[in-house]
Design a protein around this motif. Structure first.
Motif, PDB file in Angstrom:
ATOM      1  N   ALA A 160     -18.224  47.154  14.501  1.00  0.00           N
ATOM      2  CA  ALA A 160     -16.915  46.530  14.698  1.00  0.00           C
ATOM      3  C   ALA A 160     -15.870  47.114  13.760  1.00  0.00           C
ATOM      4  O   ALA A 160     -14.709  47.278  14.130  1.00  0.00           O
ATOM      5  CB  ALA A 160     -17.027  45.025  14.493  1.00  0.00           C
ATOM      6  N   SER A 161     -16.294  47.468  12.556  1.00  0.00           N
ATOM      7  CA  SER A 161     -15.364  48.038  11.581  1.00  0.00           C
ATOM      8  C   SER A 161     -14.855  49.394  12.033  1.00  0.00           C
ATOM      9  O   SER A 161     -13.642  49.642  12.066  1.00  0.00           O
ATOM     10  CB  SER A 161     -16.067  48.180  10.228  1.00  0.00           C
ATOM     11  N   CYS A 162     -15.769  50.274  12.371  1.00  0.00           N
ATOM     12  CA  CYS A 162     -15.376  51.629  12.772  1.00  0.00           C
ATOM     13  C   CYS A 162     -14.585  51.607  14.073  1.00  0.00           C
ATOM     14  O   CYS A 162     -13.673  52.407  14.264  1.00  0.00           O
ATOM     15  CB  CYS A 162     -16.610  52.511  12.899  1.00  0.00           C
ATOM     16  N   LYS A 163     -14.937  50.685  14.950  1.00  0.00           N
ATOM     17  CA  LYS A 163     -14.201  50.573  16.209  1.00  0.00           C
ATOM     18  C   LYS A 163     -12.758  50.136  15.939  1.00  0.00           C
ATOM     19  O   LYS A 163     -11.816  50.695  16.498  1.00  0.00           O
ATOM     20  CB  LYS A 163     -14.904  49.579  17.126  1.00  0.00           C
ATOM     21  N   LEU A 164     -12.585  49.136  15.072  1.00  0.00           N
ATOM     22  CA  LEU A 164     -11.243  48.645  14.752  1.00  0.00           C
ATOM     23  C   LEU A 164     -10.427  49.694  14.000  1.00  0.00           C
ATOM     24  O   LEU A 164      -9.240  49.883  14.266  1.00  0.00           O
ATOM     25  CB  LEU A 164     -11.327  47.364  13.916  1.00  0.00           C
ATOM     26  N   LEU A 165     -11.082  50.397  13.074  1.00  0.00           N
ATOM     27  CA  LEU A 165     -10.395  51.401  12.265  1.00  0.00           C
ATOM     28  C   LEU A 165     -10.317  52.762  12.963  1.00  0.00           C
ATOM     29  O   LEU A 165      -9.778  53.721  12.403  1.00  0.00           O
ATOM     30  CB  LEU A 165     -11.089  51.541  10.907  1.00  0.00           C
ATOM     31  N   PHE A 168     -20.705  49.132   6.716  1.00  0.00           N
ATOM     32  CA  PHE A 168     -20.346  47.965   7.521  1.00  0.00           C
ATOM     33  C   PHE A 168     -21.315  47.710   8.674  1.00  0.00           C
ATOM     34  O   PHE A 168     -21.451  46.571   9.136  1.00  0.00           O
ATOM     35  CB  PHE A 168     -18.940  48.132   8.105  1.00  0.00           C
ATOM     36  N   ALA A 169     -21.947  48.743   9.193  1.00  0.00           N
ATOM     37  CA  ALA A 169     -22.736  48.668  10.423  1.00  0.00           C
ATOM     38  C   ALA A 169     -23.782  47.545  10.431  1.00  0.00           C
ATOM     39  O   ALA A 169     -23.897  46.828  11.430  1.00  0.00           O
ATOM     40  CB  ALA A 169     -23.380  50.010  10.714  1.00  0.00           C
ATOM     41  N   PRO A 170     -24.557  47.331   9.358  1.00  0.00           N
ATOM     42  CA  PRO A 170     -25.571  46.268   9.431  1.00  0.00           C
ATOM     43  C   PRO A 170     -24.988  44.851   9.490  1.00  0.00           C
ATOM     44  O   PRO A 170     -25.669  43.917   9.924  1.00  0.00           O
ATOM     45  CB  PRO A 170     -26.364  46.443   8.133  1.00  0.00           C
ATOM     46  N   TYR A 171     -23.740  44.688   9.087  1.00  0.00           N
ATOM     47  CA  TYR A 171     -23.189  43.342   8.915  1.00  0.00           C
ATOM     48  C   TYR A 171     -22.080  42.999   9.913  1.00  0.00           C
ATOM     49  O   TYR A 171     -21.747  41.831  10.092  1.00  0.00           O
ATOM     50  CB  TYR A 171     -22.652  43.183   7.483  1.00  0.00           C
ATOM     51  N   PHE A 172     -21.502  44.006  10.540  1.00  0.00           N
ATOM     52  CA  PHE A 172     -20.427  43.791  11.502  1.00  0.00           C
ATOM     53  C   PHE A 172     -20.785  44.488  12.813  1.00  0.00           C
ATOM     54  O   PHE A 172     -20.326  45.590  13.087  1.00  0.00           O
ATOM     55  CB  PHE A 172     -19.092  44.328  10.950  1.00  0.00           C
ATOM     56  N   PRO A 173     -21.608  43.834  13.633  1.00  0.00           N
ATOM     57  CA  PRO A 173     -22.065  44.454  14.882  1.00  0.00           C
ATOM     58  C   PRO A 173     -20.920  44.608  15.883  1.00  0.00           C
ATOM     59  O   PRO A 173     -19.926  43.879  15.828  1.00  0.00           O
ATOM     60  CB  PRO A 173     -23.124  43.468  15.405  1.00  0.00           C
ATOM     61  N   PRO A 174     -21.045  45.552  16.804  1.00  0.00           N
ATOM     62  CA  PRO A 174     -19.965  45.818  17.756  1.00  0.00           C
ATOM     63  C   PRO A 174     -19.684  44.635  18.687  1.00  0.00           C
ATOM     64  O   PRO A 174     -18.567  44.478  19.165  1.00  0.00           O
ATOM     65  CB  PRO A 174     -20.447  47.041  18.536  1.00  0.00           C
ATOM     66  N   GLU A 175     -20.674  43.796  18.926  1.00  0.00           N
ATOM     67  CA  GLU A 175     -20.469  42.677  19.847  1.00  0.00           C
ATOM     68  C   GLU A 175     -19.711  41.496  19.218  1.00  0.00           C
ATOM     69  O   GLU A 175     -19.406  40.519  19.889  1.00  0.00           O
ATOM     70  CB  GLU A 175     -21.799  42.192  20.450  1.00  0.00           C
ATOM     71  N   ASP A 176     -19.406  41.579  17.925  1.00  0.00           N
ATOM     72  CA  ASP A 176     -18.651  40.516  17.245  1.00  0.00           C
ATOM     73  C   ASP A 176     -17.471  41.119  16.480  1.00  0.00           C
ATOM     74  O   ASP A 176     -17.428  41.105  15.253  1.00  0.00           O
ATOM     75  CB  ASP A 176     -19.584  39.750  16.296  1.00  0.00           C
ATOM     76  N   PRO A 177     -16.474  41.647  17.197  1.00  0.00           N
ATOM     77  CA  PRO A 177     -15.361  42.334  16.524  1.00  0.00           C
ATOM     78  C   PRO A 177     -14.458  41.392  15.726  1.00  0.00           C
ATOM     79  O   PRO A 177     -13.833  41.809  14.750  1.00  0.00           O
ATOM     80  CB  PRO A 177     -14.587  42.980  17.676  1.00  0.00           C
ATOM     81  N   SER A 228     -14.861  57.233  19.176  1.00  0.00           N
ATOM     82  CA  SER A 228     -15.255  56.005  19.846  1.00  0.00           C
ATOM     83  C   SER A 228     -15.931  56.319  21.172  1.00  0.00           C
ATOM     84  O   SER A 228     -15.884  55.538  22.092  1.00  0.00           O
ATOM     85  CB  SER A 228     -14.029  55.094  20.061  1.00  0.00           C
ATOM     86  N   GLY A 229     -16.582  57.470  21.262  1.00  0.00           N
ATOM     87  CA  GLY A 229     -17.283  57.855  22.470  1.00  0.00           C
ATOM     88  C   GLY A 229     -18.576  57.085  22.618  1.00  0.00           C
ATOM     89  O   GLY A 229     -19.056  56.448  21.704  1.00  0.00           O
ATOM     90  N   SER A 230     -19.191  57.177  23.796  1.00  0.00           N
ATOM     91  CA  SER A 230     -20.395  56.398  24.049  1.00  0.00           C
ATOM     92  C   SER A 230     -21.607  56.964  23.335  1.00  0.00           C
ATOM     93  O   SER A 230     -22.544  56.264  23.064  1.00  0.00           O
ATOM     94  CB  SER A 230     -20.649  56.326  25.567  1.00  0.00           C
ATOM     95  N   SER A 231     -21.607  58.234  22.996  1.00  0.00           N
ATOM     96  CA  SER A 231     -22.752  58.810  22.292  1.00  0.00           C
ATOM     97  C   SER A 231     -22.387  59.068  20.846  1.00  0.00           C
ATOM     98  O   SER A 231     -22.065  60.171  20.454  1.00  0.00           O
ATOM     99  CB  SER A 231     -23.197  60.111  22.982  1.00  0.00           C
ATOM    100  N   PHE A 264      -8.904  40.634   3.363  1.00  0.00           N
ATOM    101  CA  PHE A 264      -9.327  41.376   2.176  1.00  0.00           C
ATOM    102  C   PHE A 264      -9.032  42.873   2.222  1.00  0.00           C
ATOM    103  O   PHE A 264      -8.927  43.510   1.177  1.00  0.00           O
ATOM    104  CB  PHE A 264     -10.832  41.177   1.937  1.00  0.00           C
ATOM    105  N   GLY A 265      -8.955  43.448   3.407  1.00  0.00           N
ATOM    106  CA  GLY A 265      -8.766  44.889   3.527  1.00  0.00           C
ATOM    107  C   GLY A 265     -10.104  45.605   3.572  1.00  0.00           C
ATOM    108  O   GLY A 265     -11.025  45.272   2.823  1.00  0.00           O
ATOM    109  N   ALA A 266     -10.215  46.593   4.448  1.00  0.00           N
ATOM    110  CA  ALA A 266     -11.480  47.304   4.653  1.00  0.00           C
ATOM    111  C   ALA A 266     -11.943  48.027   3.399  1.00  0.00           C
ATOM    112  O   ALA A 266     -13.130  48.020   3.060  1.00  0.00           O
ATOM    113  CB  ALA A 266     -11.341  48.293   5.812  1.00  0.00           C
ATOM    114  N   SER A 267     -11.021  48.648   2.661  1.00  0.00           N
ATOM    115  CA  SER A 267     -11.441  49.405   1.480  1.00  0.00           C
ATOM    116  C   SER A 267     -11.981  48.475   0.390  1.00  0.00           C
ATOM    117  O   SER A 267     -12.961  48.813  -0.285  1.00  0.00           O
ATOM    118  CB  SER A 267     -10.292  50.251   0.942  1.00  0.00           C
TER     119      SER A 267
END
Length: 192
Positions: free
Chosen positions: A17-22, A32-41, A4-7, A51-54
């Protein structure tokens, strides 16, 4: 895997948002990246909770890319509905709206019947009792139409216990129209 680093790797500087939460590294191949942007967690959090991430990941990977955005919108909508109504979800909301539409249609039919009756009585003027049989036939026809509407709802599976009550009300709507007609005729006979 605590990336979860800045780079982050890839073109985006923040994980989705998915990777940040998980708490995992967000790659360019992240589904997930195209559909769950970081600004809308919250958007992913609610979908993940229901539903579960998997499961969501499997669904998105099985779909063609052009259908994924619509699928995500549907998942988000259903997840929000499930949070409000865990038992019925979207079906509960749809059923509620269908009941409201049925009630409004019934109210509209009653209002039209009352208007028609009043216009007819005004048009007839000082009608005698001999003019009532055609009006009675019209009212009976409206009653049959309202009963046909109720049976149509039953055939389409739109009628549950509330719908049965509505069919009762539709039947009584015809009776109400007949009583209105009789009351109008009595008033006219008093004034004649």
């Amino acid at each position: 895997m605590a990336g979860s680093g800045s780079s982050g790797s890839g073109s985006s500087s923040a994980p989705c948002a998915s990777c940040k939460l998980l708490r995992r590294r967000c790659t360019q191949e992240c589904v997930f990246a195209p559909y769950f942007p970081p600004e809308d967690p919250h958007k992913f959090a609610i979908v993940h909770k229901v539903f579960g991430a998997s499961n969501v990941s499997k669904m998105l990977q099985e779909l063609p890319a052009q259908q994924r955005a619509d699928a995500v919108s549907s998942l988000v909508y259903e997840a929000n509905a499930r949070m409000r109504d865990p038992v019925y979800g979207c079906v509960g909301a749809i059923s509620y709206l269908q009941q409201q539409v049925s009630q409004l249609q019934m109210q509209l039919a009653l209002a039209k019947a009352e208007i028609l009756l009043c216009v007819q009585m005004q048009h007839d003027g000082h009608a005698t009792a001999s003019a009532s049989p055609p009006s009675l036939q019209r009212q009976q026809q409206q009653l049959m139409e309202s009963e046909a509407y109720g049976s149509l709802l039953m055939q389409n599976g739109l009628m549950n216990s509330t719908g049965a009550h509505q069919q009762q009300m539709l039947g009584s709507a015809g009776n109400t129209a007949l009583m209105l007609q009789e009351a109008c005729l009595k008033k006219e006979s008093l004034w004649a």
